[in-house]
Design a protein around this motif. Structure first.
Motif, PDB file in Angstrom:
ATOM      1  N   ILE B  36       0.838  -1.201  -0.128  1.00  0.00           N
ATOM      2  CA  ILE B  36       0.039   0.020   0.050  1.00  0.00           C
ATOM      3  C   ILE B  36       0.820   1.225  -0.127  1.00  0.00           C
ATOM      4  O   ILE B  36       0.714   2.176  -0.957  1.00  0.00           O
ATOM      5  CB  ILE B  36      -0.998  -0.087   1.353  1.00  0.00           C
ATOM      6  CG1 ILE B  36      -2.104  -1.225   0.887  1.00  0.00           C
ATOM      7  CG2 ILE B  36      -1.500   1.490   1.386  1.00  0.00           C
ATOM      8  CD1 ILE B  36      -3.146  -1.292   2.060  1.00  0.00           C
ATOM      9  N   LEU B  39       2.721   1.710  -3.353  1.00  0.00           N
ATOM     10  CA  LEU B  39       1.745   1.803  -4.314  1.00  0.00           C
ATOM     11  C   LEU B  39       1.470   3.511  -4.358  1.00  0.00           C
ATOM     12  O   LEU B  39       1.542   3.859  -5.454  1.00  0.00           O
ATOM     13  CB  LEU B  39       0.546   1.071  -4.143  1.00  0.00           C
ATOM     14  CG  LEU B  39      -0.456   0.622  -5.165  1.00  0.00           C
ATOM     15  CD1 LEU B  39       0.493   0.186  -6.440  1.00  0.00           C
ATOM     16  CD2 LEU B  39      -1.487  -0.267  -5.003  1.00  0.00           C
ATOM     17  N   VAL B  40       1.344   3.857  -3.183  1.00  0.00           N
ATOM     18  CA  VAL B  40       1.143   5.317  -2.956  1.00  0.00           C
ATOM     19  C   VAL B  40       2.305   6.378  -3.600  1.00  0.00           C
ATOM     20  O   VAL B  40       2.062   7.297  -4.189  1.00  0.00           O
ATOM     21  CB  VAL B  40       0.651   5.744  -1.557  1.00  0.00           C
ATOM     22  CG1 VAL B  40       0.523   7.342  -1.101  1.00  0.00           C
ATOM     23  CG2 VAL B  40      -0.772   5.003  -1.155  1.00  0.00           C
ATOM     24  N   ILE B  43       2.281   5.975  -7.013  1.00  0.00           N
ATOM     25  CA  ILE B  43       1.398   6.739  -7.864  1.00  0.00           C
ATOM     26  C   ILE B  43       1.558   8.151  -7.814  1.00  0.00           C
ATOM     27  O   ILE B  43       1.271   8.924  -9.061  1.00  0.00           O
ATOM     28  CB  ILE B  43      -0.263   6.426  -7.410  1.00  0.00           C
ATOM     29  CG1 ILE B  43      -0.710   5.108  -7.512  1.00  0.00           C
ATOM     30  CG2 ILE B  43      -1.123   7.535  -7.991  1.00  0.00           C
ATOM     31  CD1 ILE B  43      -2.095   4.609  -6.913  1.00  0.00           C
ATOM     32  N   GLN B  44       2.004   8.770  -6.871  1.00  0.00           N
ATOM     33  CA  GLN B  44       2.207   9.930  -6.748  1.00  0.00           C
ATOM     34  C   GLN B  44       3.557  10.526  -7.960  1.00  0.00           C
ATOM     35  O   GLN B  44       3.320  11.549  -8.592  1.00  0.00           O
ATOM     36  CB  GLN B  44       3.258  10.326  -5.198  1.00  0.00           C
ATOM     37  CG  GLN B  44       2.125  10.268  -4.288  1.00  0.00           C
ATOM     38  CD  GLN B  44       2.891  10.907  -2.854  1.00  0.00           C
ATOM     39  OE1 GLN B  44       4.217  10.385  -2.692  1.00  0.00           O
ATOM     40  NE2 GLN B  44       2.234  11.549  -1.872  1.00  0.00           N
ATOM     41  N   ARG B  46       3.966   9.120 -10.803  1.00  0.00           N
ATOM     42  CA  ARG B  46       3.242   8.850 -12.016  1.00  0.00           C
ATOM     43  C   ARG B  46       2.762  10.117 -12.201  1.00  0.00           C
ATOM     44  O   ARG B  46       2.439  10.710 -13.350  1.00  0.00           O
ATOM     45  CB  ARG B  46       2.179   7.661 -12.180  1.00  0.00           C
ATOM     46  CG  ARG B  46       2.975   6.612 -12.528  1.00  0.00           C
ATOM     47  CD  ARG B  46       3.002   6.109 -13.995  1.00  0.00           C
ATOM     48  NE  ARG B  46       4.062   5.364 -14.239  1.00  0.00           N
ATOM     49  CZ  ARG B  46       4.054   5.043 -15.540  1.00  0.00           C
ATOM     50  NH1 ARG B  46       3.509   5.626 -16.530  1.00  0.00           N
ATOM     51  NH2 ARG B  46       5.309   4.040 -16.159  1.00  0.00           N
ATOM     52  N   LYS B  47       1.608  10.569 -11.253  1.00  0.00           N
ATOM     53  CA  LYS B  47       0.814  11.825 -11.441  1.00  0.00           C
ATOM     54  C   LYS B  47       1.835  12.859 -11.648  1.00  0.00           C
ATOM     55  O   LYS B  47       1.416  14.027 -12.451  1.00  0.00           O
ATOM     56  CB  LYS B  47      -0.035  11.920 -10.115  1.00  0.00           C
ATOM     57  CG  LYS B  47      -1.195  11.153 -10.345  1.00  0.00           C
ATOM     58  CD  LYS B  47      -1.940  10.957 -11.458  1.00  0.00           C
ATOM     59  CE  LYS B  47      -2.801  12.351 -11.357  1.00  0.00           C
ATOM     60  NZ  LYS B  47      -3.566  12.277 -12.783  1.00  0.00           N
ATOM     61  N   GLN B  50       3.032  13.452 -14.943  1.00  0.00           N
ATOM     62  CA  GLN B  50       2.153  14.065 -15.741  1.00  0.00           C
ATOM     63  C   GLN B  50       2.058  15.464 -15.784  1.00  0.00           C
ATOM     64  O   GLN B  50       1.968  16.105 -16.759  1.00  0.00           O
ATOM     65  CB  GLN B  50       0.655  13.397 -15.430  1.00  0.00           C
ATOM     66  CG  GLN B  50       0.266  12.043 -16.267  1.00  0.00           C
ATOM     67  CD  GLN B  50      -1.052  12.001 -15.854  1.00  0.00           C
ATOM     68  OE1 GLN B  50      -1.789  12.152 -14.738  1.00  0.00           O
ATOM     69  NE2 GLN B  50      -1.789  10.958 -16.531  1.00  0.00           N
ATOM     70  N   GLU B  51       1.893  15.888 -14.443  1.00  0.00           N
ATOM     71  CA  GLU B  51       1.840  17.358 -14.053  1.00  0.00           C
ATOM     72  C   GLU B  51       2.961  18.240 -14.585  1.00  0.00           C
ATOM     73  O   GLU B  51       2.745  19.040 -15.027  1.00  0.00           O
ATOM     74  CB  GLU B  51       1.346  17.470 -12.934  1.00  0.00           C
ATOM     75  CG  GLU B  51      -0.213  17.134 -12.524  1.00  0.00           C
ATOM     76  CD  GLU B  51      -0.539  16.869 -11.202  1.00  0.00           C
ATOM     77  OE1 GLU B  51       0.235  17.315 -10.260  1.00  0.00           O
ATOM     78  OE2 GLU B  51      -1.742  16.512 -10.943  1.00  0.00           O
ATOM     79  N   LEU B  64       6.014   0.381  -9.032  1.00  0.00           N
ATOM     80  CA  LEU B  64       4.500   0.387  -9.063  1.00  0.00           C
ATOM     81  C   LEU B  64       4.031  -0.948  -9.657  1.00  0.00           C
ATOM     82  O   LEU B  64       3.238  -1.471  -8.892  1.00  0.00           O
ATOM     83  CB  LEU B  64       4.191   1.304 -10.119  1.00  0.00           C
ATOM     84  CG  LEU B  64       2.366   1.757 -10.554  1.00  0.00           C
ATOM     85  CD1 LEU B  64       1.978   2.521  -9.291  1.00  0.00           C
ATOM     86  CD2 LEU B  64       2.455   2.440 -11.755  1.00  0.00           C
ATOM     87  N   ILE B  68       1.724  -3.538  -7.350  1.00  0.00           N
ATOM     88  CA  ILE B  68       0.322  -4.029  -7.623  1.00  0.00           C
ATOM     89  C   ILE B  68       0.192  -5.439  -7.613  1.00  0.00           C
ATOM     90  O   ILE B  68      -0.392  -5.907  -7.016  1.00  0.00           O
ATOM     91  CB  ILE B  68      -0.241  -3.562  -9.061  1.00  0.00           C
ATOM     92  CG1 ILE B  68      -0.297  -1.757  -9.104  1.00  0.00           C
ATOM     93  CG2 ILE B  68      -1.272  -4.377  -9.555  1.00  0.00           C
ATOM     94  CD1 ILE B  68      -0.246  -1.320 -10.586  1.00  0.00           C
ATOM     95  N   LEU B  71       0.340  -6.285  -3.514  1.00  0.00           N
ATOM     96  CA  LEU B  71      -0.921  -6.314  -2.983  1.00  0.00           C
ATOM     97  C   LEU B  71      -1.836  -7.298  -3.383  1.00  0.00           C
ATOM     98  O   LEU B  71      -2.646  -7.969  -2.595  1.00  0.00           O
ATOM     99  CB  LEU B  71      -1.584  -4.823  -3.400  1.00  0.00           C
ATOM    100  CG  LEU B  71      -2.769  -4.463  -2.633  1.00  0.00           C
ATOM    101  CD1 LEU B  71      -2.659  -4.218  -1.347  1.00  0.00           C
ATOM    102  CD2 LEU B  71      -3.372  -3.085  -3.254  1.00  0.00           C
ATOM    103  N   SER B  72      -2.052  -7.520  -4.731  1.00  0.00           N
ATOM    104  CA  SER B  72      -2.983  -8.482  -5.339  1.00  0.00           C
ATOM    105  C   SER B  72      -2.764 -10.003  -4.328  1.00  0.00           C
ATOM    106  O   SER B  72      -3.835 -10.388  -4.157  1.00  0.00           O
ATOM    107  CB  SER B  72      -2.890  -8.851  -6.790  1.00  0.00           C
ATOM    108  OG  SER B  72      -2.834  -7.567  -7.390  1.00  0.00           O
TER     109      SER B  72
END
Lengths: 256, 94
Positions: B36, B39-40, B43-44, B46-47, B50-51, B64, B68, B71-72
């Motif tokens: 978890i 993953l956070v 994601i941070q 990746r975003k 983008q920005e 990442l 995933i 976690l699965s």
């Protein structure tokens, strides 16, 4: 019936595998549903991941809170209970919603549109989850001897030797039918939030009725089961979504 | 960029830990927590890419993906039908 399967030397819970298949299928459906509002696939995936993380944390945290007295009195069994499936549905539900909402809030995205694209995926994941319940033997139905009656073997969690109503499979079938219906509603609807509302109302009504055909011990409030009381809240929330009330509140108070 | 590089390393390490935890029974819960957090971080990054318009490093992408998967697989080991257990657990408190 088959609560666990053996692969090499490992025992794997069937429910877990079907949950994983359901989640994976849900993510695949999200690739298509996300196109409705031109949401990038990556955002849809991350929204789903945040919702799953929120769901896991919420289910475990609420379980910890409600079971805290027994954990304090029997600390030696606390870790085992915590790792072997102790979870609270409401915690998972609230945590999942908050997790998804947190993602949209952090990155300034339209939460209602994300909920709209997520509900067909959720329905599909639930449909697989219910097949997992069937194999697990939980959520079993009332005694019944008609078409499709299920006979669990001796030693299973549900009563063996008598026919039981396949309440898990009826719910699964309903959710498999509901998934394409939701996708059609999503593609035709012009109102963000309508698909979410339709899902909440239809699932709430079905669950309320299906609960009458279940006989597993699951608690009750007055003459209704806990899930039926929850269903009434879900149906009410669904109608609120259809009448655009949460959408208005979101636009005025929560957006950005 | 420095902070993203550190987060990418942390994400990768946490992803590996979560994958290792799958094989040791109850440590799957530790694996879930690691996945978890990793993953956070993933994601941070990746975003942010983008920005801010940069390409995320291979380490960040690997982190990442591993998180995933971690976690699965860890969740499979200890997840149960929450609809059943949950109702039993909470019914007494409602």
């Amino acid at each position: 019936m088959y609560p666990i399967i053996h692969i090499l030397n490992y025992t794997i819970p069937t429910f877990g595998i079907l949950f994983l298949i359901g989640t994976g299928s849900g993510f695949l459906v999200a690739i298509f549903t996300a196109k409705k509002y031109d949401i990038p696939t990556m955002d849809a995936m991350f929204f789903g991941l945040f919702a799953i993380i929120g769901g896991i944390l919420g289910a475990k945290i609420l379980y910890l809170l409600v079971e805290l007295p027994s954990f304090i009195t029997n600390p030696e069994t606390a870790l085992i209970k915590l790792t072997t499936g102790g979870a609270v549905f409401y915690g998972g539900l609230i945590g999942g919603i908050l997790g998804g909402f947190l993602y949209t809030h952090i990155y300034h995205l339209h939460a209602i549109k994300y909920f709209d694209i997520a509900v067909p995926c959720l329905a599909l994941a639930q449909a697989f989850g219910r097949i997992g319940c069937f194999f697990n033997g939980c959520c079993y139905g009332i005694p019944y001897e008609g078409f499709g009656a299920v006979y669990y073997p001796v030693g299973s969690y549900p009563p063996s030797g008598i026919g039981l109503f396949p309440s898990q499979l009826t719910e699964s079938l309903f959710l498999f039918i509901l998934t394409p219906v939701l996708i059609i509603f999503l593609s035709k609807s012009e109102t963000p939030g309508f698909t979410t509302g339709f899902y909440l109302v239809s699932y709430g009504i079905f669950r309320f009725i299906n609960e009458f055909f279940r006989s597993d011990p699951r608690g009750s409030i007055l003459f209704l089961s806990t899930s039926q009381v929850l269903s009434l809240f879900v149906i009410t929330l669904g109608f609120l979504f259809i009448f655009k009330i949460p959408q208005r509140l979101y636009e005025y108070h929560l957006k950005d | 960029m420095e902070q993203y590089s550190n987060k990418a390393t942390a994400s990768l390490v946490l992803g590996i830990i979560s994958l290792v935890c799958i094989w040791f029974g109850y440590s799957a819960l530790v694996g879930v927590v690691c996945a978890i957090v990793g993953l956070v971080f993933g994601i941070q990054i990746r975003k942010a890419s983008q920005e801010e318009g940069f390409t995320p490093s291979g380490m960040a992408t690997a982190g990442l993906v591993l998180n995933i998967i971690g976690l699965s697989l860890c969740a499979v080991a200890f997840i149960a039908c929450v609809a059943c257990v949950g109702c039993i657990s909470t019914a007494a408190y409602l």
